[in-house]
Scaffold this motif. Structure first.
Motif, PDB file in Angstrom:
ATOM      1  N   ASP A  62       0.809  -1.218   0.000  1.00 44.57           N
ATOM      2  CA  ASP A  62       0.000   0.000   0.000  1.00 44.57           C
ATOM      3  C   ASP A  62       0.846   1.274   0.000  1.00 44.57           C
ATOM      4  O   ASP A  62       0.477   2.270  -0.633  1.00 44.57           O
ATOM      5  N   SER A  63       1.964   1.255   0.688  1.00 36.16           N
ATOM      6  CA  SER A  63       2.750   2.483   0.854  1.00 36.16           C
ATOM      7  C   SER A  63       3.399   2.972  -0.439  1.00 36.16           C
ATOM      8  O   SER A  63       3.841   4.120  -0.502  1.00 36.16           O
ATOM      9  N   VAL A  64       3.459   2.136  -1.470  1.00 36.50           N
ATOM     10  CA  VAL A  64       4.090   2.561  -2.724  1.00 36.50           C
ATOM     11  C   VAL A  64       3.104   2.640  -3.886  1.00 36.50           C
ATOM     12  O   VAL A  64       3.491   3.053  -4.987  1.00 36.50           O
ATOM     13  N   LYS A  65       1.878   2.261  -3.666  1.00 38.49           N
ATOM     14  CA  LYS A  65       0.878   2.298  -4.746  1.00 38.49           C
ATOM     15  C   LYS A  65       0.735   3.707  -5.282  1.00 38.49           C
ATOM     16  O   LYS A  65       0.630   4.676  -4.529  1.00 38.49           O
ATOM     17  N   GLY A  66       0.742   3.813  -6.606  1.00 41.90           N
ATOM     18  CA  GLY A  66       0.628   5.103  -7.251  1.00 41.90           C
ATOM     19  C   GLY A  66       1.945   5.831  -7.410  1.00 41.90           C
ATOM     20  O   GLY A  66       2.017   6.837  -8.113  1.00 41.90           O
ATOM     21  N   ARG A  67       3.010   5.331  -6.768  1.00 37.16           N
ATOM     22  CA  ARG A  67       4.335   5.971  -6.869  1.00 37.16           C
ATOM     23  C   ARG A  67       5.340   5.057  -7.559  1.00 37.16           C
ATOM     24  O   ARG A  67       6.209   5.543  -8.288  1.00 37.16           O
ATOM     25  N   PHE A  68       5.262   3.758  -7.310  1.00 31.28           N
ATOM     26  CA  PHE A  68       6.220   2.796  -7.877  1.00 31.28           C
ATOM     27  C   PHE A  68       5.531   1.977  -8.968  1.00 31.28           C
ATOM     28  O   PHE A  68       4.337   1.674  -8.882  1.00 31.28           O
ATOM     29  N   THR A  69       6.317   1.578  -9.969  1.00 30.25           N
ATOM     30  CA  THR A  69       5.823   0.710 -11.031  1.00 30.25           C
ATOM     31  C   THR A  69       6.826  -0.395 -11.310  1.00 30.25           C
ATOM     32  O   THR A  69       7.998  -0.108 -11.587  1.00 30.25           O
ATOM     33  N   ILE A  70       6.365  -1.627 -11.237  1.00 30.42           N
ATOM     34  CA  ILE A  70       7.217  -2.771 -11.575  1.00 30.42           C
ATOM     35  C   ILE A  70       6.903  -3.199 -12.999  1.00 30.42           C
ATOM     36  O   ILE A  70       5.740  -3.178 -13.429  1.00 30.42           O
ATOM     37  N   SER A  71       7.925  -3.558 -13.736  1.00 30.73           N
ATOM     38  CA  SER A  71       7.755  -4.027 -15.109  1.00 30.73           C
ATOM     39  C   SER A  71       8.881  -4.993 -15.440  1.00 30.73           C
ATOM     40  O   SER A  71       9.827  -5.133 -14.666  1.00 30.73           O
ATOM     41  N   ARG A  72       8.757  -5.660 -16.571  1.00 34.01           N
ATOM     42  CA  ARG A  72       9.815  -6.598 -16.965  1.00 34.01           C
ATOM     43  C   ARG A  72       9.955  -6.633 -18.474  1.00 34.01           C
ATOM     44  O   ARG A  72       9.002  -6.369 -19.215  1.00 34.01           O
ATOM     45  N   ASP A  73      11.159  -6.974 -18.910  1.00 27.37           N
ATOM     46  CA  ASP A  73      11.458  -7.182 -20.315  1.00 27.37           C
ATOM     47  C   ASP A  73      12.122  -8.556 -20.402  1.00 27.37           C
ATOM     48  O   ASP A  73      13.327  -8.691 -20.132  1.00 27.37           O
ATOM     49  N   ASN A  74      11.366  -9.561 -20.757  1.00 27.50           N
ATOM     50  CA  ASN A  74      11.894 -10.922 -20.755  1.00 27.50           C
ATOM     51  C   ASN A  74      12.958 -11.136 -21.830  1.00 27.50           C
ATOM     52  O   ASN A  74      13.826 -11.994 -21.686  1.00 27.50           O
ATOM     53  N   ALA A  75      12.888 -10.362 -22.895  1.00 28.69           N
ATOM     54  CA  ALA A  75      13.918 -10.467 -23.934  1.00 28.69           C
ATOM     55  C   ALA A  75      15.284 -10.039 -23.399  1.00 28.69           C
ATOM     56  O   ALA A  75      16.322 -10.474 -23.912  1.00 28.69           O
ATOM     57  N   LYS A  76      15.272  -9.200 -22.378  1.00 26.12           N
ATOM     58  CA  LYS A  76      16.517  -8.717 -21.767  1.00 26.12           C
ATOM     59  C   LYS A  76      16.777  -9.345 -20.400  1.00 26.12           C
ATOM     60  O   LYS A  76      17.702  -8.935 -19.698  1.00 26.12           O
ATOM     61  N   ASN A  77      15.931 -10.295 -20.009  1.00 26.30           N
ATOM     62  CA  ASN A  77      16.071 -10.923 -18.685  1.00 26.30           C
ATOM     63  C   ASN A  77      16.137  -9.879 -17.575  1.00 26.30           C
ATOM     64  O   ASN A  77      16.925 -10.003 -16.628  1.00 26.30           O
ATOM     65  N   THR A  78      15.306  -8.868 -17.657  1.00 25.91           N
ATOM     66  CA  THR A  78      15.396  -7.746 -16.735  1.00 25.91           C
ATOM     67  C   THR A  78      14.023  -7.389 -16.154  1.00 25.91           C
ATOM     68  O   THR A  78      13.024  -7.390 -16.872  1.00 25.91           O
ATOM     69  N   VAL A  79      14.026  -7.092 -14.878  1.00 28.64           N
ATOM     70  CA  VAL A  79      12.848  -6.541 -14.219  1.00 28.64           C
ATOM     71  C   VAL A  79      13.222  -5.169 -13.667  1.00 28.64           C
ATOM     72  O   VAL A  79      14.359  -4.951 -13.247  1.00 28.64           O
ATOM     73  N   TYR A  80      12.271  -4.251 -13.717  1.00 28.32           N
ATOM     74  CA  TYR A  80      12.515  -2.867 -13.329  1.00 28.32           C
ATOM     75  C   TYR A  80      11.601  -2.463 -12.166  1.00 28.32           C
ATOM     76  O   TYR A  80      10.520  -3.015 -11.980  1.00 28.32           O
ATOM     77  N   LEU A  81      12.060  -1.451 -11.437  1.00 26.26           N
ATOM     78  CA  LEU A  81      11.213  -0.797 -10.447  1.00 26.26           C
ATOM     79  C   LEU A  81      11.396   0.704 -10.625  1.00 26.26           C
ATOM     80  O   LEU A  81      12.445   1.253 -10.269  1.00 26.26           O
ATOM     81  N   GLN A  82      10.396   1.328 -11.229  1.00 27.75           N
ATOM     82  CA  GLN A  82      10.399   2.780 -11.383  1.00 27.75           C
ATOM     83  C   GLN A  82       9.827   3.388 -10.123  1.00 27.75           C
ATOM     84  O   GLN A  82       8.687   3.098  -9.749  1.00 27.75           O
ATOM     85  N   MET A  83      10.592   4.241  -9.473  1.00 22.50           N
ATOM     86  CA  MET A  83      10.185   4.833  -8.197  1.00 22.50           C
ATOM     87  C   MET A  83      10.094   6.342  -8.360  1.00 22.50           C
ATOM     88  O   MET A  83      11.102   7.008  -8.626  1.00 22.50           O
ATOM     89  N   ASN A  84       8.889   6.863  -8.218  1.00 22.26           N
ATOM     90  CA  ASN A  84       8.642   8.298  -8.321  1.00 22.26           C
ATOM     91  C   ASN A  84       8.171   8.843  -6.984  1.00 22.26           C
ATOM     92  O   ASN A  84       7.757   8.095  -6.103  1.00 22.26           O
TER      93      ASN A  84
END
Length: 124
Positions: A62-84
């Protein structure tokens, strides 16, 4: 065996943004559910965000909802965490984790592999 390597941490002022990356080894990376956790000094490691293997299902604490976004690019074997809109209370070591399941998970014991962590410090 899966190895996970996080990057992208650093020092940022309150209200700023950072993007964390986690690169995984192995051809089966795309079949794992992935998660981000964090651990502040003197506190237990806590769940932050998680994503399923296709990237079309996510869940956040709950504390990060609306501020953080998790995503992934499987072609690059990478997961991201965008933190605003970062806050001082977001200061912690951030860890990515992989689990032997295609869906996402919120508990530490659901994950099989962990990265070494990357430090995020938010100044007020």
């Amino acid at each position: 065996q899966v190895q996970l390597v996080e990057s992208g941490g650093g020092l940022v002022q309150a209200g700023g943004s950072l993007r964390l990356s986690c690169v995984g080894s192995g051809r089966t990376f795309s079949t794992y559910g992935m998660g981000w956790f964090r651990q502040a000094p003197g506190k237990e490691r806590e769940f932050v965000a998680t994503i399923n293997w296709t990237g079309d299902s996510t869940y956040y604490t709950d504390s990060v909802k609306g501020r953080f976004t998790i995503s992934r690019d499987n072609a690059k074997n990478t997961v991201y965490l965008q933190m605003n809109s970062l806050k001082p209370e977001d200061t912690a070591v951030y860890y990515c984790a992989a689990r032997f399941a295609e869906d996402w998970g919120v508990r530490r014991d659901e994950y099989n592999y962990w990265g070494q962590g990357t430090q995020v410090t938010v100044s007020s």
